[in-house]
Design a protein around this motif. Structure first.
Motif, PDB file in Angstrom:
ATOM      1  N   GLU A   1       0.780  10.073  -3.942  1.00 21.80           N
ATOM      2  CA  GLU A   1      -0.068  10.433  -2.810  1.00 21.80           C
ATOM      3  C   GLU A   1       0.602  10.197  -1.457  1.00 21.80           C
ATOM      4  O   GLU A   1      -0.043  10.283  -0.426  1.00 21.80           O
ATOM      5  N   GLY A   2       1.891   9.887  -1.439  1.00 20.59           N
ATOM      6  CA  GLY A   2       2.579   9.582  -0.199  1.00 20.59           C
ATOM      7  C   GLY A   2       2.882  10.821   0.629  1.00 20.59           C
ATOM      8  O   GLY A   2       3.111  11.900   0.092  1.00 20.59           O
ATOM      9  N   THR A   3       2.873  10.658   1.945  1.00 16.94           N
ATOM     10  CA  THR A   3       3.280  11.732   2.841  1.00 16.94           C
ATOM     11  C   THR A   3       4.803  11.834   2.809  1.00 16.94           C
ATOM     12  O   THR A   3       5.478  10.922   2.319  1.00 16.94           O
TER      13      THR A   3
ATOM     14  N   ALA B   1       0.838  -1.204   0.000  1.00 19.05           N
ATOM     15  CA  ALA B   1       0.000   0.000   0.000  1.00 19.05           C
ATOM     16  C   ALA B   1       0.871   1.252   0.000  1.00 19.05           C
ATOM     17  O   ALA B   1       0.571   2.230  -0.696  1.00 19.05           O
TER      18      ALA B   1
ATOM     19  N   ALA C   1       1.364   6.540  -7.019  1.00 24.46           N
ATOM     20  CA  ALA C   1       0.262   7.444  -7.349  1.00 24.46           C
ATOM     21  C   ALA C   1       0.563   8.901  -7.006  1.00 24.46           C
ATOM     22  O   ALA C   1      -0.213   9.787  -7.319  1.00 24.46           O
TER      23      ALA C   1
ATOM     24  N   ARG D   1       0.812   4.104  -2.891  1.00 23.28           N
ATOM     25  CA  ARG D   1       0.599   5.538  -2.664  1.00 23.28           C
ATOM     26  C   ARG D   1       1.753   6.345  -3.253  1.00 23.28           C
ATOM     27  O   ARG D   1       1.553   7.426  -3.805  1.00 23.28           O
ATOM     28  N   HIS D   2       2.954   5.802  -3.159  1.00 25.93           N
ATOM     29  CA  HIS D   2       4.109   6.486  -3.733  1.00 25.93           C
ATOM     30  C   HIS D   2       3.975   6.594  -5.251  1.00 25.93           C
ATOM     31  O   HIS D   2       4.161   7.665  -5.823  1.00 25.93           O
TER      32      HIS D   2
ATOM     33  N   GLU E   1       6.257   8.757   4.284  1.00 27.59           N
ATOM     34  CA  GLU E   1       6.109   7.601   3.400  1.00 27.59           C
ATOM     35  C   GLU E   1       7.104   7.663   2.249  1.00 27.59           C
ATOM     36  O   GLU E   1       7.706   6.649   1.883  1.00 27.59           O
TER      37      GLU E   1
END
Length: 83
Positions: free
Chosen positions: A26-28, A17, A24, A21-22, A31
């Motif tokens: 969308e990582g913090t 996951a 996409a 996210r990375h 992350e």
């Protein structure tokens, strides 16, 4: 979320996951740092990210693209020699 993510404490689903996210974008920040340490490379190379995003569009989704990308990385000569 904290400033540090211990990948050893995450199960496989959580790590996939995180990679998803990375990919996409969308990582913090925490992350992104974890993914960079996991892959031992700077993930912000625009050309590489553009190729991954294009592949994601071609295969129809993040889940499939993430699995294919992870499989390719794990089977690369660089990964096998370094890890």
């Amino acid at each position: 979320m904290t400033d540090f993510i211990d990948l050893q404490q995450l199960d496989d689903d959580a790590r996939w996951a995180l990679l998803g996210r990375h990919v996409a974008g969308e990582g913090t920040p925490a992350e992104e740092s974890a993914v960079r340490s996991w892959l031992a490379a700077d993930p912000r190379r625009e050309q590489e990210l553009a190729a991954v995003r294009a592949y994601q569009d071609d295969v129809g989704g993040l889940a499939r693209a993430g699995l294919d990308l992870a499989w390719a990385l794990l089977n690369s000569a660089e990964f096998q020699c370094r890890h």
